[in-house]
Scaffold this motif. Structure first.
Motif, PDB file in Angstrom:
ATOM      1  N   LEU A 216       0.850  -1.187   0.000  1.00  0.00           N
ATOM      2  CA  LEU A 216       0.000   0.000   0.000  1.00  0.00           C
ATOM      3  C   LEU A 216       0.884   1.233   0.000  1.00  0.00           C
ATOM      4  O   LEU A 216       1.719   1.427   0.881  1.00  0.00           O
ATOM      5  CB  LEU A 216      -0.910   0.004   1.224  1.00  0.00           C
ATOM      6  N   LEU A 217       0.725   2.099  -1.000  1.00  0.00           N
ATOM      7  CA  LEU A 217       1.469   3.353  -1.115  1.00  0.00           C
ATOM      8  C   LEU A 217       0.499   4.506  -0.949  1.00  0.00           C
ATOM      9  O   LEU A 217      -0.462   4.633  -1.715  1.00  0.00           O
ATOM     10  CB  LEU A 217       2.176   3.436  -2.472  1.00  0.00           C
ATOM     11  N   SER A 218       0.732   5.355   0.062  1.00  0.00           N
ATOM     12  CA  SER A 218      -0.192   6.435   0.374  1.00  0.00           C
ATOM     13  C   SER A 218       0.562   7.748   0.502  1.00  0.00           C
ATOM     14  O   SER A 218       1.769   7.783   0.716  1.00  0.00           O
ATOM     15  CB  SER A 218      -0.941   6.129   1.672  1.00  0.00           C
TER      16      SER A 218
ATOM     17  N   VAL B  80     -13.788  -0.433   0.048  1.00  0.00           N
ATOM     18  CA  VAL B  80     -12.332  -0.455   0.150  1.00  0.00           C
ATOM     19  C   VAL B  80     -11.848  -1.738   0.811  1.00  0.00           C
ATOM     20  O   VAL B  80     -10.890  -2.378   0.355  1.00  0.00           O
ATOM     21  CB  VAL B  80     -11.838   0.786   0.936  1.00  0.00           C
ATOM     22  N   ARG B  81     -12.530  -2.151   1.882  1.00  0.00           N
ATOM     23  CA  ARG B  81     -12.121  -3.366   2.597  1.00  0.00           C
ATOM     24  C   ARG B  81     -12.271  -4.603   1.727  1.00  0.00           C
ATOM     25  O   ARG B  81     -11.348  -5.427   1.641  1.00  0.00           O
ATOM     26  CB  ARG B  81     -12.947  -3.501   3.868  1.00  0.00           C
ATOM     27  N   GLU B  82     -13.422  -4.755   1.081  1.00  0.00           N
ATOM     28  CA  GLU B  82     -13.668  -5.957   0.291  1.00  0.00           C
ATOM     29  C   GLU B  82     -12.797  -5.994  -0.957  1.00  0.00           C
ATOM     30  O   GLU B  82     -12.306  -7.061  -1.348  1.00  0.00           O
ATOM     31  CB  GLU B  82     -15.151  -6.035  -0.090  1.00  0.00           C
ATOM     32  N   CYS B  83     -12.575  -4.843  -1.593  1.00  0.00           N
ATOM     33  CA  CYS B  83     -11.706  -4.796  -2.776  1.00  0.00           C
ATOM     34  C   CYS B  83     -10.274  -5.166  -2.403  1.00  0.00           C
ATOM     35  O   CYS B  83      -9.606  -5.926  -3.122  1.00  0.00           O
ATOM     36  CB  CYS B  83     -11.745  -3.408  -3.410  1.00  0.00           C
ATOM     37  N   THR B  84      -9.802  -4.643  -1.283  1.00  0.00           N
ATOM     38  CA  THR B  84      -8.440  -4.955  -0.835  1.00  0.00           C
ATOM     39  C   THR B  84      -8.316  -6.431  -0.488  1.00  0.00           C
ATOM     40  O   THR B  84      -7.283  -7.063  -0.770  1.00  0.00           O
ATOM     41  CB  THR B  84      -8.067  -4.091   0.379  1.00  0.00           C
TER      42      THR B  84
ATOM     43  N   HIS C 130      -4.214  -3.191   7.974  1.00  0.00           N
ATOM     44  CA  HIS C 130      -4.084  -4.523   8.556  1.00  0.00           C
ATOM     45  C   HIS C 130      -4.087  -5.611   7.487  1.00  0.00           C
ATOM     46  O   HIS C 130      -3.511  -6.678   7.689  1.00  0.00           O
ATOM     47  CB  HIS C 130      -5.218  -4.785   9.550  1.00  0.00           C
ATOM     48  N   ILE C 131      -4.697  -5.351   6.350  1.00  0.00           N
ATOM     49  CA  ILE C 131      -4.818  -6.377   5.319  1.00  0.00           C
ATOM     50  C   ILE C 131      -3.519  -6.522   4.531  1.00  0.00           C
ATOM     51  O   ILE C 131      -3.086  -7.635   4.241  1.00  0.00           O
ATOM     52  CB  ILE C 131      -5.994  -6.044   4.368  1.00  0.00           C
ATOM     53  N   VAL C 132      -2.884  -5.411   4.187  1.00  0.00           N
ATOM     54  CA  VAL C 132      -1.734  -5.427   3.293  1.00  0.00           C
ATOM     55  C   VAL C 132      -0.481  -5.896   4.017  1.00  0.00           C
ATOM     56  O   VAL C 132      -0.421  -5.952   5.245  1.00  0.00           O
ATOM     57  CB  VAL C 132      -1.507  -4.031   2.679  1.00  0.00           C
ATOM     58  N   ASP C 133       0.552  -6.238   3.230  1.00  0.00           N
ATOM     59  CA  ASP C 133       1.826  -6.688   3.798  1.00  0.00           C
ATOM     60  C   ASP C 133       2.743  -5.515   4.144  1.00  0.00           C
ATOM     61  O   ASP C 133       3.491  -5.575   5.117  1.00  0.00           O
ATOM     62  CB  ASP C 133       2.550  -7.601   2.803  1.00  0.00           C
ATOM     63  N   THR C 134       2.705  -4.475   3.330  1.00  0.00           N
ATOM     64  CA  THR C 134       3.612  -3.339   3.510  1.00  0.00           C
ATOM     65  C   THR C 134       2.835  -2.043   3.354  1.00  0.00           C
ATOM     66  O   THR C 134       1.998  -1.924   2.446  1.00  0.00           O
ATOM     67  CB  THR C 134       4.761  -3.381   2.482  1.00  0.00           C
ATOM     68  N   VAL C 135       3.107  -1.078   4.234  1.00  0.00           N
ATOM     69  CA  VAL C 135       2.488   0.237   4.163  1.00  0.00           C
ATOM     70  C   VAL C 135       3.586   1.277   3.993  1.00  0.00           C
ATOM     71  O   VAL C 135       4.493   1.389   4.832  1.00  0.00           O
ATOM     72  CB  VAL C 135       1.668   0.547   5.433  1.00  0.00           C
TER      73      VAL C 135
ATOM     74  N   ALA D 103       5.920   2.264   7.243  1.00  0.00           N
ATOM     75  CA  ALA D 103       5.237   2.188   8.533  1.00  0.00           C
ATOM     76  C   ALA D 103       4.942   0.747   8.941  1.00  0.00           C
ATOM     77  O   ALA D 103       4.778   0.452  10.127  1.00  0.00           O
ATOM     78  CB  ALA D 103       3.935   2.987   8.485  1.00  0.00           C
ATOM     79  N   LYS D 104       4.877  -0.140   7.957  1.00  0.00           N
ATOM     80  CA  LYS D 104       4.640  -1.563   8.226  1.00  0.00           C
ATOM     81  C   LYS D 104       5.305  -2.363   7.120  1.00  0.00           C
ATOM     82  O   LYS D 104       5.199  -1.998   5.945  1.00  0.00           O
ATOM     83  CB  LYS D 104       3.138  -1.866   8.265  1.00  0.00           C
ATOM     84  N   ASN D 105       6.005  -3.412   7.496  1.00  0.00           N
ATOM     85  CA  ASN D 105       6.676  -4.233   6.489  1.00  0.00           C
ATOM     86  C   ASN D 105       6.870  -5.642   7.027  1.00  0.00           C
ATOM     87  O   ASN D 105       7.648  -5.851   7.958  1.00  0.00           O
ATOM     88  CB  ASN D 105       8.031  -3.617   6.102  1.00  0.00           C
TER      89      ASN D 105
END
Length: 457
Positions: free
Chosen positions: A92-94, A190-194, A228-233, A250-252
């Motif tokens: 996830l890239l924000s 967003v949740r279901e698509c992710t 919480h769903i993705v592997d990396t933020v 922030a998360k990896n």
């Protein structure tokens, strides 16, 4: 007889779900955030169910070989990802609008397209708009495929058919599942698509990059359920008035967190800044009071930055306090400690603090540099320009130890600094080579620290 399916009320701020409406969210306490949404019907999300019994494996039987990573062509980007892109990962890239999320992903496509196929799916731009931006950035690889689509079911079938090596979704807030009645960008969508993209990445082994929008508070819109769903933020940080951008992890799940990569926004795209310390210290004023160099650890990398303080007489009854790149409450605490423990009176004085280059100092090790800059401006005393100071300040006025002290000193010496003010308790653990590499002054209190830093100026 089956019971009638009822609507759900979902909080747009925290994602709390309830079967009835509340004026105030019971979870986060926000008012008027409960939105009515139809519940997701299982089995209608475009992914066929493959329910089967799986046999659990012993821990010793699981293959623990190092995962194969794909380079992005940018060392700074690879550093933040933990060494490159992991196959089957969801990233996830924000960041703020216009900060360079789509730009850096297109530049990544140019390098990866030399040996692999990339599918770029856009829900915000047309294919012609993407082509114009690619021409400006010099992206002309034949292995980049572009699709303008927002229907998730159609995207899933396209990915299964084409089987690209990497997929980019820009952005997740524009993606939609037809079986969900809520609009695009809602929490349910967003949740279901992710979730669908996550299962797709794991089942096919295709790394997927997802671009996420931010809300007015700077957090990822979604809200936290998306992280919480993705592997990396990854967060893109930077001010609009600065050309420098900081990519922060922030998360990896495949590398360390809080690693950063520094980029410069140029006319033809993002350029790597391989020596951020040299960039942050360029153009330092000489023979000027109120400046001090700090050293902060960003992941495993020490970065030097200039801290500027300005203390002047206030024209109002209440003194003004302002800071950029540093926590306001912590600056107020440091000023209070300087008054109480060291006798430097800031009453009736406006105090301003600025970290040059748009860098934000979150680490307590920057406390000593902030105090030095403020006291230097208060006394109008010029600090030695080849001196570095770092350490955490306690409420008793003591200088407390910080981590990675030796790495900070080595980085300072590499950039030409000759004197370093460090906490007394860190001095004991330094190697002999480090102690003789430069003039190291261990200090116990903030008053002795300022005396040591100005006695030879």
């Amino acid at each position: 007889m089956a019971s009638k399916v009822k609507s759900l009320f979902v909080c747009s701020e925290c994602g709390y779900e309830s079967v009835k409406w509340y004026g105030k969210c019971p979870n986060c306490g926000e008012w008027n955030t409960m939105e009515e949404q139809a519940p997701v019907v299982s089995g209608k999300t475009g992914i066929k169910s493959r329910a089967s019994i799986q046999i659990p494996l012993k821990l010793n039987e699981i293959d623990s070989t190092i995962e194969k990573r794909i380079s992005t062509g940018m060392e700074e980007f690879d550093r933040v990802l933990g060494g490159g892109i992991v196959e089957g990962s969801l990233v996830l890239l924000s960041g703020d609008p216009g900060i360079g999320k789509s730009t850096i992903l297109l530049q990544m496509c140019q390098f990866i397209g030399k040996s692999r196929t990339v599918l770029y799916i856009s829900g915000e731009e047309s294919t012609r708009q993407i082509k114009l931006r690619a021409n400006r950035l010099g992206v002309d690889t034949d292995n980049l495929f572009v699709l303008a689509q927002t229907d998730v079911a159609s995207i899933v079938e396209t990915i299964k058919t084409e089987k690209p090596n990497i997929v980019i979704i820009d952005s997740i807030q524009t993606m939609m599942i037809d079986d969900i009645s809520s609009s695009a960008g809602s929490i349910t969508q967003v949740r279901e698509c992710t979730n669908i993209f996550m299962h797709l990445a794991k089942s096919l082994g295709i790394p997927i990059f997802v671009v996420g929008h931010v809300n007015k508070d700077g957090a990822i819109a979604g809200p936290k359920v998306l992280e919480h769903i993705v592997d990396t933020v990854l967060y893109f940080e930077g001010e609009r008035n600065y050309s420098y951008r900081i990519l922060r992890s922030a998360k990896n799940r495949f590398g360390s967190t809080n690693e950063i990569g520094v980029f410069e926004m140029a006319q033809n795209g993002m350029k790597e800044v391989k020596n951020p310390s040299l960039m942050m210290l360029s153009g330092r004023p000489k023979n000027t009071s109120g400046t001090c160099v700090a050293c902060t650890m960003e992941g495993s990398r020490p970065i030097l930055a200039e801290v500027q303080g300005l203390v002047t007489s206030s024209g109002f009854g209440t003194p003004r306090r302002m800071c950029t790149g540093f926590d306001y409450n912590r600056m107020s605490m440091i000023i209070a400690v300087l008054e109480k423990r060291a006798g430097y009176m800031f009453g009736g004085m406006d105090a301003y603090l600025n970290v040059i280059g748009g860098l934000k100092l979150f680490e307590p090790a920057a406390d000593l540099s902030v105090a030095m800059a403020l006291v230097s401006s208060l006394r109008d005393k010029v600090l030695n320009e080849n001196t570095l100071a770092f350490g955490e300040i306690g409420l008793a006025g003591e200088i407390r130890a910080v981590n990675n002290c030796e790495q900070r000193i080595n980085e300072a010496g590499r950039l030409g600094f000759t004197k370093c003010i460090i906490p007394f308790h860190n001095y004991k653990s330094l190697s002999k080579e480090t102690k003789i590499s430069m003039d190291i002054v261990p200090v116990r209190t903030i008053r002795t620290a300022f005396d040591a830093i100005t006695e030879e100026s």
